[in-house]
Design a protein around this motif. Structure first.
Motif, PDB file in Angstrom:
ATOM      1  N   ASP A  36      51.706  80.092  34.460  1.00  0.00           N
ATOM      2  CA  ASP A  36      51.932  79.223  35.618  1.00  0.00           C
ATOM      3  C   ASP A  36      51.462  79.868  36.929  1.00  0.00           C
ATOM      4  OD1 ASP A  36      53.335  77.633  33.744  1.00  0.00           O
ATOM      5  OD2 ASP A  36      55.190  78.723  34.146  1.00  0.00           O
ATOM      6  N   SER A  51      54.760  82.920  36.631  1.00  0.00           N
ATOM      7  CA  SER A  51      56.017  83.200  35.954  1.00  0.00           C
ATOM      8  C   SER A  51      55.760  84.289  34.920  1.00  0.00           C
ATOM      9  CB  SER A  51      56.646  81.942  35.368  1.00  0.00           C
ATOM     10  OG  SER A  51      55.697  81.086  34.817  1.00  0.00           O
ATOM     11  N   PHE A  65      60.750  79.244  25.699  1.00  0.00           N
ATOM     12  CA  PHE A  65      60.346  80.001  26.890  1.00  0.00           C
ATOM     13  C   PHE A  65      61.457  80.973  27.261  1.00  0.00           C
ATOM     14  CE2 PHE A  65      58.159  75.896  27.528  1.00  0.00           C
ATOM     15  CZ  PHE A  65      56.856  76.364  27.567  1.00  0.00           C
ATOM     16  N   MET A  67      62.222  83.697  30.295  1.00  0.00           N
ATOM     17  CA  MET A  67      61.679  84.183  31.567  1.00  0.00           C
ATOM     18  C   MET A  67      62.816  84.636  32.479  1.00  0.00           C
ATOM     19  SD  MET A  67      59.392  80.890  31.306  1.00  0.00           S
ATOM     20  CE  MET A  67      58.072  80.785  32.457  1.00  0.00           C
ATOM     21  N   TRP A 104      61.293  79.438  35.557  1.00  0.00           N
ATOM     22  CA  TRP A 104      60.010  78.783  35.239  1.00  0.00           C
ATOM     23  C   TRP A 104      59.063  78.835  36.433  1.00  0.00           C
ATOM     24  CZ3 TRP A 104      60.591  73.957  31.544  1.00  0.00           C
ATOM     25  CH2 TRP A 104      61.147  74.395  30.331  1.00  0.00           C
ATOM     26  N   ALA A 105      58.020  77.980  36.381  1.00  0.00           N
ATOM     27  CA  ALA A 105      56.878  78.103  37.305  1.00  0.00           C
ATOM     28  C   ALA A 105      57.245  78.143  38.795  1.00  0.00           C
ATOM     29  CB  ALA A 105      55.931  76.939  37.060  1.00  0.00           C
ATOM     30  N   ILE A 159      61.551  70.979  37.967  1.00  0.00           N
ATOM     31  CA  ILE A 159      60.834  72.226  37.677  1.00  0.00           C
ATOM     32  C   ILE A 159      59.534  72.251  38.470  1.00  0.00           C
ATOM     33  CG2 ILE A 159      61.782  72.470  35.340  1.00  0.00           C
ATOM     34  CD1 ILE A 159      59.045  71.414  34.271  1.00  0.00           C
ATOM     35  N   ASP A 160      58.862  73.397  38.431  1.00  0.00           N
ATOM     36  CA  ASP A 160      57.499  73.567  38.958  1.00  0.00           C
ATOM     37  C   ASP A 160      57.358  73.172  40.433  1.00  0.00           C
ATOM     38  OD1 ASP A 160      57.174  74.125  36.289  1.00  0.00           O
ATOM     39  OD2 ASP A 160      55.887  72.419  35.835  1.00  0.00           O
ATOM     40  N   GLU A 209      53.337  67.509  34.390  1.00  0.00           N
ATOM     41  CA  GLU A 209      54.210  68.495  35.056  1.00  0.00           C
ATOM     42  C   GLU A 209      53.344  69.336  35.972  1.00  0.00           C
ATOM     43  OE1 GLU A 209      56.079  71.100  32.189  1.00  0.00           O
ATOM     44  OE2 GLU A 209      54.213  71.444  31.118  1.00  0.00           O
ATOM     45  N   GLY A 210      53.881  70.463  36.465  1.00  0.00           N
ATOM     46  CA  GLY A 210      53.101  71.432  37.239  1.00  0.00           C
ATOM     47  C   GLY A 210      52.264  70.871  38.371  1.00  0.00           C
ATOM     48  N   THR A 262      50.935  74.429  26.670  1.00  0.00           N
ATOM     49  CA  THR A 262      50.994  74.236  28.126  1.00  0.00           C
ATOM     50  C   THR A 262      49.719  74.758  28.785  1.00  0.00           C
ATOM     51  OG1 THR A 262      51.965  76.405  28.565  1.00  0.00           O
ATOM     52  CG2 THR A 262      53.505  74.575  28.178  1.00  0.00           C
ATOM     53  N   ASN A 263      49.459  74.250  29.968  1.00  0.00           N
ATOM     54  CA  ASN A 263      48.545  74.890  30.896  1.00  0.00           C
ATOM     55  C   ASN A 263      49.162  74.651  32.267  1.00  0.00           C
ATOM     56  OD1 ASN A 263      46.440  76.251  32.019  1.00  0.00           O
ATOM     57  ND2 ASN A 263      44.833  75.001  31.109  1.00  0.00           N
ATOM     58  N   HIS A 264      48.690  75.314  33.279  1.00  0.00           N
ATOM     59  CA  HIS A 264      49.317  75.171  34.602  1.00  0.00           C
ATOM     60  C   HIS A 264      48.338  75.771  35.602  1.00  0.00           C
ATOM     61  CE1 HIS A 264      53.249  74.947  36.926  1.00  0.00           C
ATOM     62  NE2 HIS A 264      52.390  75.445  37.798  1.00  0.00           N
ATOM     63  N   HIS A 279      46.431  79.179  32.725  1.00  0.00           N
ATOM     64  CA  HIS A 279      46.856  80.125  31.680  1.00  0.00           C
ATOM     65  C   HIS A 279      46.486  79.636  30.281  1.00  0.00           C
ATOM     66  CE1 HIS A 279      51.007  77.957  31.554  1.00  0.00           C
ATOM     67  NE2 HIS A 279      50.397  77.665  30.434  1.00  0.00           N
ATOM     68  N   ARG A 291      52.232  83.696  27.462  1.00  0.00           N
ATOM     69  CA  ARG A 291      50.931  83.272  27.975  1.00  0.00           C
ATOM     70  C   ARG A 291      50.313  84.312  28.918  1.00  0.00           C
ATOM     71  NH1 ARG A 291      54.083  78.114  29.887  1.00  0.00           N
ATOM     72  NH2 ARG A 291      55.529  79.836  30.290  1.00  0.00           N
TER      73      ARG A 291
HETATM   74  O1  FUB Z   1      56.540  78.091  32.131  1.00  0.00           O
HETATM   75  C1  FUB Z   1      57.497  77.166  31.748  1.00  0.00           C
HETATM   76  C2  FUB Z   1      56.968  75.782  31.894  1.00  0.00           C
HETATM   77  O2  FUB Z   1      55.833  75.610  31.064  1.00  0.00           O
HETATM   78  C3  FUB Z   1      56.436  75.484  33.277  1.00  0.00           C
HETATM   79  O3  FUB Z   1      57.427  75.267  34.199  1.00  0.00           O
HETATM   80  C4  FUB Z   1      55.535  74.344  32.968  1.00  0.00           C
HETATM   81  O4  FUB Z   1      54.659  74.020  34.007  1.00  0.00           O
HETATM   82  C5  FUB Z   1      54.842  74.841  31.721  1.00  0.00           C
HETATM   83  O5  FUB Z   1      53.758  75.681  32.005  1.00  0.00           O
END
Ligand code: FUB
Length: 447
Positions: A36, A51, A65, A67, A104-105, A159-160, A209-210, A262-264, A279, A291
Motif C-alpha cells: 500500500d 503499510s 493481513f 500489520m 492497514w494502508a 480503510i485506506d 478500495e485504496g 490486492t494492489n494499491h 505492490h 507484499r
Molecule cells: O493492506 C491491507 C489492505 O489491502 C489495504 O488497506 C487495501 O488497500 C489492500 O491493499
C-alpha cells in the motif's frame, strides 16, 4: 578535543544513515514486506509511507493481513531507500486495539509546517467505536517523530485514508469501506471533518478500495484498485473538481501477473517525471498477504489519459555503476538461456540471481551511470562448469568492454577484470555468456 567529538558524532550519524540505506529496483524494499505505498514529495525527496506486512502467528491479524506498525522510507534518486524506522505502532496509539494487527494502508500530507499521517486500525472495544477507525499522527518532519492523536477522527469509519489539499487550500479525505469509496471534507486543522462522508457516485460497480487523488493540469484523477475479473487492477476516473462527479476512464495497471489479489497505488511527479507506486508479492510468491512495493514510470497521453503501466523488474532510477548492480532485475533478456531464481528459497529477502545457461545468452540492465575513470569490473558469480562473462555496453553484438573468467567452482566468488574500454555517462549494461557453459551471477560492480 571538542572538535574530535563533533567529527565522531557526525561520522557515526552518516554511518547509521548508511546502515539503513539499501539500493533497490523492484521491489524497492528487500529486508521487510511493504504494501500500500503512499509516495509523497517532501523537502525535495520522495517519502514512502507503506503499510508493513509481517508473518503472524495463527489466529492473529484480519483475513490473513497482519500489520502492527508503519515505517517511513525516503530516497533522492529512487534507487537507494533510507529506512527511518517505525513511526507509528499499534502499541503507541491510545485508541487502537493492540492485539489486532490491523494497521492497514496509510498516507501522509503536509500543511502549515506539519505532517499529518493518516492510518486505519481496529479501535479498542473500550472506546465504544466499532470496526476500523481512522487515526492521525502529527509531526514537524516527514520522517517523524509522529505523535498520534488520542482519538480517531470523529464520525469516520473505513480503510485506506487518502488526504488531498486542493490549490484553493480546501482539504479532503477519501476513504474506502464496504467495497466502495467515499469522500469527506476536512477542516484546515486536518484532524477534524468539515462535512459528512458522501459516497462517490459515477464509478463502475464492483469491488473498489485504496482511493488516491491527484491533480494535473486542472484534471482531478481519482485512482483506485478495482476488481474487473478476479483480482485487483489499478483503475481511475477523472473529474474537474475534487468532489466529482467523476467519469470512469480506464485501467492504469492490469491485475497482477503473479496473482497477488490486492494492489494499491499512489502517483507523484518528482523532478519532472511521473511515477506509479504499487505492490506485488515478489518476495512471497506463495502467500499474497506478504507484499512488496514497486515503482514504475508513468506517462500521460496528449488528452490527459494515463498510458497503461506494465510492471517491470528494473523499476525506475539510474543505477550507479560503482554500486552493486542486481542484474537479475533486468530490463530485457535473451529469448533462450537466461533466467532468474531466488538465491536462497529459505530466505527470499536475500534476493535473486541471474542464470545464463547457454552460449550467447545475455541479460540487459538499462540506465547505468558509469561516471568517468572506471578501471575494472567485479562480478559475484558461481559456475559448476566454469565460464566467461562478457561485459558489453548498449549493443548485444558489440565488442566487450571486459571479459571476466569464472572458475569452475561450487560456490560464490568475486571475480574481476580490467576494462579494455572505459565507458562514461549513462548506458545499458549487458552481461553475456560467451562460451557453452552455465554461470550464476549475483551482482556486477565497476571500480
Ligand atoms: O493492506 C491491507 C489492505 O489491502 C489495504 O488497506 C487495501 O488497500 C489492500 O491493499
Amino acid at each position: 578535543m571538542k572538535i574530535n567529538v563533533c567529527v565522531l558524532l557526525i561520522l557515526s550519524f552518516f554511518l547509521t544513515l548508511n546502515e539503513n540505506t539499501a539500493s533497490a529496483q523492484n521491489p524497492l524494499i528487500m529486508d521487510q514486506f511493504t504494501a500500500d505505498p503512499s509516495a509523497r514529495v517532501f523537502e525535495g525527496k520522495v517519502y514512502l509511507y507503506p503499510s508493513h506486512d509481517i508473518r503472524c502467528e495463527e489466529g492473529k491479524g484480519i483475513i490473513g493481513f497482519c500489520m502492527a506498525d508503519y515505517h517511513v522510507f525516503s530516497s533522492e534518486n529512487l534507487t537507494e531507500w533510507n529506512d527511518h524506522g517505525v513511526i507509528v505502532s499499534q502499541n503507541n496509539v491510545p485508541w487502537v486495539d493492540s492485539t489486532k494487527y490491523s494497521m492497514w494502508a496509510p498516507d501522509c500530507i503536509y500543511r502549515d509546517g506539519k505532517y499529518f499521517f493518516y492510518f486505519p486500525a481496529i479501535a479498542d472495544e473500550k472506546t465504544g467505536i466499532k470496526g476500523m477507525g481512522i487515526g492521525v499522527a502529527v509531526s514537524d518532519k516527514p520522517y517523524g517523530p509522529f505523535k498520534p492523536e488520542p482519538q480517531p477522527i470523529a464520525g469516520l469509519r473505513g480503510i485506506d485514508p487518502n488526504p488531498f489539499i486542493d490549490k484553493d487550500g480546501k482539504a479532503y479525505l477519501y476513504i474506502a469501506g464496504m467495497r466502495r469509496l467515499s469522500m469527506v471534507k476536512l477542516k484546515s486543522n486536518m484532524v477534524e471533518t468539515a462535512s459528512e462522508p458522501v459516497l462517490i457516485e459515477g464509478l463502475p460497480k464492483g469491488f473498489k478500495e485504496g482511493p488516491y487523488m491527484f491533480e494535473r493540469k486542472g484534471v482531478y484523477y481519482l485512482t483506485f484498485p478495482y476488481v474487473i475479473d478476479s483480482t485487483e487492477t489499478l483503475a481511475y476516473a477523472i473529474g474537474n473538481n475534487p468532489m466529482g462527479p467523476f467519469k470512469y476512464t480506464g485501467v492504469i495497471m492490469d491485475q497482477s501477473p503473479v496473482a497477488c489479489w490486492t494492489n494499491h497505488q499512489s502517483i507523484i511527479e518528482y523532478k519532472r517525471q511521473w511515477y506509479l507506486f504499487y505492490h506485488h508479492n515478489d518476495l512471497s510468491p506463495h502467500f499474497d498477504k506478504n507484499r512488496s512495493v514497486c515503482a514504475e514510470y508513468l506517462f500521460f497521453n496528449d488528452d490527459g489519459t494515463i498510458k497503461k503501466v506494465i510492471p517491470t523488474l528494473r523499476g525506475v532510477g539510474i543505477s550507479d555503476a560503482g554500486k552493486k548492480i542486481q542484474i537479475d532485475r533486468y530490463s530485457v533478456v535473451s529469448e533462450n538461456g537466461a533466467s532468474i531464481s531466488f538465491i536462497d528459497t529459505s530466505n527470499r529477502h536475500e534476493g535473486w540471481k541471474a542464470l545464463l545457461t547457454k552460449k550467447d545468452a545475455w541479460i540487459q540492465y538499462n540506465e547505468v551511470d558509469f561516471g568517468k575513470n572506471l578501471k575494472s569490473v567485479k562480478i559475484k558469480a558461481s559456475s559448476a562448469a566454469g565460464g566467461v562473462a562478457d561485459i558489453l555496453i548498449d549493443k548485444i553484438e558489440g565488442h566487450p568492454v571486459a571479459r571476466v573468467k569464472i572458475d569452475k567452482n561450487d560456490g560464490w566468488k568475486i571475480y574481476d577484470s580490467e576494462l579494455f574500454e572505459i565507458p562514461s555517462g549513462i548506458h545499458n549494461l549487458i552481461v553475456k555468456l560467451s562460451v557453452e557453459s552455465n554461470i550464476e551471477i549475483d551482482w556486477v560492480q565497476f571500480e
